[in-house]
Design a protein around this motif. Structure first.
Motif, PDB file in Angstrom:
ATOM      1  N   GLN A   7      -8.147  -4.943   8.564  1.00 56.95           N
ATOM      2  CA  GLN A   7      -7.052  -5.555   9.333  1.00 56.95           C
ATOM      3  C   GLN A   7      -6.478  -4.573  10.357  1.00 56.95           C
ATOM      4  OE1 GLN A   7      -4.060  -8.029   7.650  1.00 56.95           O
ATOM      5  NE2 GLN A   7      -5.291  -8.599   5.901  1.00 56.95           N
ATOM      6  N   ASP A   8      -6.404  -3.294   9.979  1.00 56.71           N
ATOM      7  CA  ASP A   8      -5.894  -2.288  10.908  1.00 56.71           C
ATOM      8  C   ASP A   8      -6.832  -2.157  12.110  1.00 56.71           C
ATOM      9  OD1 ASP A   8      -3.890  -0.504  11.630  1.00 56.71           O
ATOM     10  OD2 ASP A   8      -4.985   1.222  10.866  1.00 56.71           O
ATOM     11  N   CYS A  44       0.460  -8.347  13.018  1.00 59.13           N
ATOM     12  CA  CYS A  44       1.514  -7.535  12.371  1.00 59.13           C
ATOM     13  C   CYS A  44       1.992  -8.251  11.110  1.00 59.13           C
ATOM     14  CB  CYS A  44       2.769  -7.350  13.230  1.00 59.13           C
ATOM     15  SG  CYS A  44       2.559  -6.893  14.945  1.00 59.13           S
ATOM     16  N   CYS A  62      -0.578  -8.681   8.174  1.00 64.04           N
ATOM     17  CA  CYS A  62      -0.771  -7.485   7.346  1.00 64.04           C
ATOM     18  C   CYS A  62       0.473  -7.208   6.500  1.00 64.04           C
ATOM     19  CB  CYS A  62      -1.124  -6.268   8.201  1.00 64.04           C
ATOM     20  SG  CYS A  62      -1.480  -4.810   7.191  1.00 64.04           S
ATOM     21  N   HIS A  63       1.650  -7.336   7.093  1.00 64.90           N
ATOM     22  CA  HIS A  63       2.885  -7.092   6.324  1.00 64.90           C
ATOM     23  C   HIS A  63       3.010  -8.050   5.147  1.00 64.90           C
ATOM     24  CE1 HIS A  63       4.902  -5.206  10.122  1.00 64.90           C
ATOM     25  NE2 HIS A  63       4.024  -4.402   9.565  1.00 64.90           N
ATOM     26  N   SER A 101       5.676  -2.575  21.330  1.00 62.18           N
ATOM     27  CA  SER A 101       5.592  -4.044  21.391  1.00 62.18           C
ATOM     28  C   SER A 101       6.822  -4.638  22.088  1.00 62.18           C
ATOM     29  CB  SER A 101       5.470  -4.648  19.993  1.00 62.18           C
ATOM     30  OG  SER A 101       4.357  -4.121  19.330  1.00 62.18           O
ATOM     31  N   VAL A 125       4.617   1.674  17.257  1.00 63.32           N
ATOM     32  CA  VAL A 125       3.955   0.411  17.599  1.00 63.32           C
ATOM     33  C   VAL A 125       4.996  -0.682  17.863  1.00 63.32           C
ATOM     34  CG1 VAL A 125       2.757  -1.477  16.409  1.00 63.32           C
ATOM     35  CG2 VAL A 125       1.683   0.759  16.562  1.00 63.32           C
ATOM     36  N   TYR A 174       0.489  -6.533   2.620  1.00 64.44           N
ATOM     37  CA  TYR A 174       0.515  -5.136   2.195  1.00 64.44           C
ATOM     38  C   TYR A 174       1.853  -4.424   2.378  1.00 64.44           C
ATOM     39  CZ  TYR A 174      -4.470  -5.902   2.072  1.00 64.44           C
ATOM     40  OH  TYR A 174      -5.714  -6.407   1.785  1.00 64.44           O
ATOM     41  N   LEU A 178       2.084   6.741   8.568  1.00 64.36           N
ATOM     42  CA  LEU A 178       2.038   5.288   8.734  1.00 64.36           C
ATOM     43  C   LEU A 178       3.369   4.767   9.278  1.00 64.36           C
ATOM     44  CD1 LEU A 178       0.599   2.522   8.294  1.00 64.36           C
ATOM     45  CD2 LEU A 178       1.549   2.502   5.996  1.00 64.36           C
ATOM     46  N   ARG A 225       2.126   8.421   4.107  1.00 70.74           N
ATOM     47  CA  ARG A 225       3.196   7.427   4.217  1.00 70.74           C
ATOM     48  C   ARG A 225       4.036   7.716   5.450  1.00 70.74           C
ATOM     49  NH1 ARG A 225       5.910   8.237  -0.501  1.00 70.74           N
ATOM     50  NH2 ARG A 225       4.126   7.297  -1.551  1.00 70.74           N
ATOM     51  N   VAL A 270       0.816  -1.223   0.000  1.00 66.11           N
ATOM     52  CA  VAL A 270       0.000   0.000   0.000  1.00 66.11           C
ATOM     53  C   VAL A 270       0.847   1.269   0.000  1.00 66.11           C
ATOM     54  CG1 VAL A 270      -2.009  -1.034   1.127  1.00 66.11           C
ATOM     55  CG2 VAL A 270      -0.261   0.038   2.528  1.00 66.11           C
ATOM     56  N   SER A 271       2.071   1.161   0.515  1.00 68.54           N
ATOM     57  CA  SER A 271       2.880   2.369   0.705  1.00 68.54           C
ATOM     58  C   SER A 271       3.030   3.241  -0.550  1.00 68.54           C
ATOM     59  CB  SER A 271       4.251   1.979   1.262  1.00 68.54           C
ATOM     60  OG  SER A 271       4.932   3.110   1.667  1.00 68.54           O
TER      61      SER A 271
HETATM   62  C1  HEC Z   1      -3.036  -3.217   8.801  1.00 67.89           C
HETATM   63  C2  HEC Z   1      -1.701  -3.430   8.369  1.00 67.89           C
HETATM   64  C3  HEC Z   1      -0.541  -3.423   9.326  1.00 67.89           C
HETATM   65  C4  HEC Z   1      -0.486  -3.896  10.627  1.00 67.89           C
HETATM   66  C5  HEC Z   1      -1.589  -4.559  11.435  1.00 67.89           C
HETATM   67  C6  HEC Z   1       0.857  -3.664  11.078  1.00 67.89           C
HETATM   68  N1  HEC Z   1       1.598  -3.076  10.092  1.00 67.89           N
HETATM   69 FE1  HEC Z   1       3.548  -2.561  10.223  1.00 67.89          FE
HETATM   70  N2  HEC Z   1       3.493  -1.855   8.305  1.00 67.89           N
HETATM   71  C7  HEC Z   1       2.413  -1.880   7.477  1.00 67.89           C
HETATM   72  C8  HEC Z   1       2.773  -1.317   6.189  1.00 67.89           C
HETATM   73  C9  HEC Z   1       1.857  -1.128   4.986  1.00 67.89           C
HETATM   74  C10 HEC Z   1       4.135  -0.975   6.272  1.00 67.89           C
HETATM   75  C11 HEC Z   1       5.018  -0.361   5.166  1.00 67.89           C
HETATM   76  C12 HEC Z   1       5.137   1.127   5.354  1.00 67.89           C
HETATM   77  C13 HEC Z   1       6.082   1.745   4.352  1.00 67.89           C
HETATM   78  O1  HEC Z   1       7.024   1.089   3.913  1.00 67.89           O
HETATM   79  O2  HEC Z   1       5.882   2.904   4.007  1.00 67.89           O
HETATM   80  C14 HEC Z   1       4.551  -1.326   7.622  1.00 67.89           C
HETATM   81  C15 HEC Z   1       5.823  -1.109   8.098  1.00 67.89           C
HETATM   82  C16 HEC Z   1       6.260  -1.436   9.359  1.00 67.89           C
HETATM   83  C17 HEC Z   1       7.593  -1.165   9.861  1.00 67.89           C
HETATM   84  C18 HEC Z   1       8.714  -0.475   9.077  1.00 67.89           C
HETATM   85  C19 HEC Z   1       8.600   1.025   9.280  1.00 67.89           C
HETATM   86  C20 HEC Z   1       9.658   1.821   8.523  1.00 67.89           C
HETATM   87  O3  HEC Z   1       9.862   3.000   8.837  1.00 67.89           O
HETATM   88  O4  HEC Z   1      10.258   1.300   7.591  1.00 67.89           O
HETATM   89  C21 HEC Z   1       7.642  -1.658  11.130  1.00 67.89           C
HETATM   90  C22 HEC Z   1       8.831  -1.618  12.073  1.00 67.89           C
HETATM   91  C23 HEC Z   1       6.339  -2.215  11.445  1.00 67.89           C
HETATM   92  N3  HEC Z   1       5.520  -2.060  10.340  1.00 67.89           N
HETATM   93  C24 HEC Z   1       6.007  -2.790  12.648  1.00 67.89           C
HETATM   94  C25 HEC Z   1       4.740  -3.318  12.942  1.00 67.89           C
HETATM   95  C26 HEC Z   1       4.411  -4.010  14.170  1.00 67.89           C
HETATM   96  C27 HEC Z   1       5.394  -4.289  15.295  1.00 67.89           C
HETATM   97  C28 HEC Z   1       3.099  -4.337  14.091  1.00 67.89           C
HETATM   98  C29 HEC Z   1       2.254  -5.062  15.085  1.00 67.89           C
HETATM   99  C30 HEC Z   1       2.450  -4.859  16.514  1.00 67.89           C
HETATM  100  C31 HEC Z   1       2.610  -3.864  12.787  1.00 67.89           C
HETATM  101  N4  HEC Z   1       3.628  -3.260  12.126  1.00 67.89           N
HETATM  102  C32 HEC Z   1       1.303  -4.018  12.343  1.00 67.89           C
HETATM  103  C33 HEC Z   1       1.163  -2.358   7.779  1.00 67.89           C
HETATM  104  C34 HEC Z   1       0.788  -2.927   8.993  1.00 67.89           C
END
Ligand code: HEC
Length: 163
Positions: free
Chosen positions: A112-113, A146, A149-150, A61, A57, A153, A50, A47, A38-39
């Motif tokens: 999912q979020d 986490c 979703c990763h 954690s 987050v 997306y 997020l 962006r 999605v990014s």
């Molecule tokens: C609903 C979707 C979703 C959930 C749930 C989610 N993430 Fe993410 N996360 C993403 C997306 C999309 C990206 C990519 C963002 C980007 O690259 O711009 C991301 C990126 C990240 C990154 C990289 C950030 C960076 O600056 O590069 C981290 C660390 C991360 N997530 C940690 C977590 C953790 C820990 C959890 C759970 C406790 C979590 N995420 C839950 C969607 C999610």
């Protein structure tokens, strides 16, 4: 009659399997499309929001794990609540940002979020009740959310999840 019916059956079969094939071939790209990162679709502001949310987050954690193994229910509750409140859709986004976000991400991403943030509220609740086994379970479910979703997306950021 019987022989005519027998003759048409294979044709019907062929037609219906063709129809199934068509349905599948049109359904598949749509599913694949939903599972794109999605990014790249987000505005720079969204962006940035997020990524900031994700980093905070992740930090929360890590800390929760340390407090879980120390049995510190109060700190687990505070941090889980903090994760819940950081919900990107509830942050102070302008109506235009919200519109941009909804236009950029599939509905399933939002679902999912929401589910993820609901889990963090349940973790906070378990900590408030001093229920340690529920805290462990909810924390485990959160980590699964986490990576789930990763893997759908954020495979651009976490390519290993695409394998
Ligand atoms: C609903 C979707 C979703 C959930 C749930 C989610 N993430 Fe993410 N996360 C993403 C997306 C999309 C990206 C990519 C963002 C980007 O690259 O711009 C991301 C990126 C990240 C990154 C990289 C950030 C960076 O600056 O590069 C981290 C660390 C991360 N997530 C940690 C977590 C953790 C820990 C959890 C759970 C406790 C979590 N995420 C839950 C969607 C999610």
């Amino acid at each position: 009659m019987t022989s005519a019916a027998k003759k048409t059956n294979p044709i019907r079969l062929a037609i219906s399997s063709l129809a199934v094939g068509l349905v599948l071939s049109t359904a598949l790209p749509a599913t694949a499309e939903q599972a794109q990162p999605v990014s790249p679709e987000l505005t720079p502001k969204l962006r940035d929001l997020l990524r900031k949310e994700m980093l905070s987050v992740e930090d929360a954690s890590h800390q929760i794990m340390s407090y879980l193994i120390a049995g510190d229910d109060d700190e687990v509750e505070k941090l889980a609540q903090k994760i819940h409140d950081s919900f990107i859709l509830q942050q102070s986004m302008t109506p235009e940002d919200k519109q941009d976000l909804m236009a950029a991400v599939p509905e399933d991403f939002v679902t999912q979020d929401r589910a993820f943030h609901a889990l963090s509220a349940e973790l906070a609740e378990a900590a408030r009740n001093g229920d340690r086994s529920a805290q462990h379970q909810k924390f485990g479910e959160m980590i699964q959310a986490c990576s789930a979703c990763h893997s759908q997306y954020a495979t651009d950021r976490f390519p290993l999840l695409a394998q």
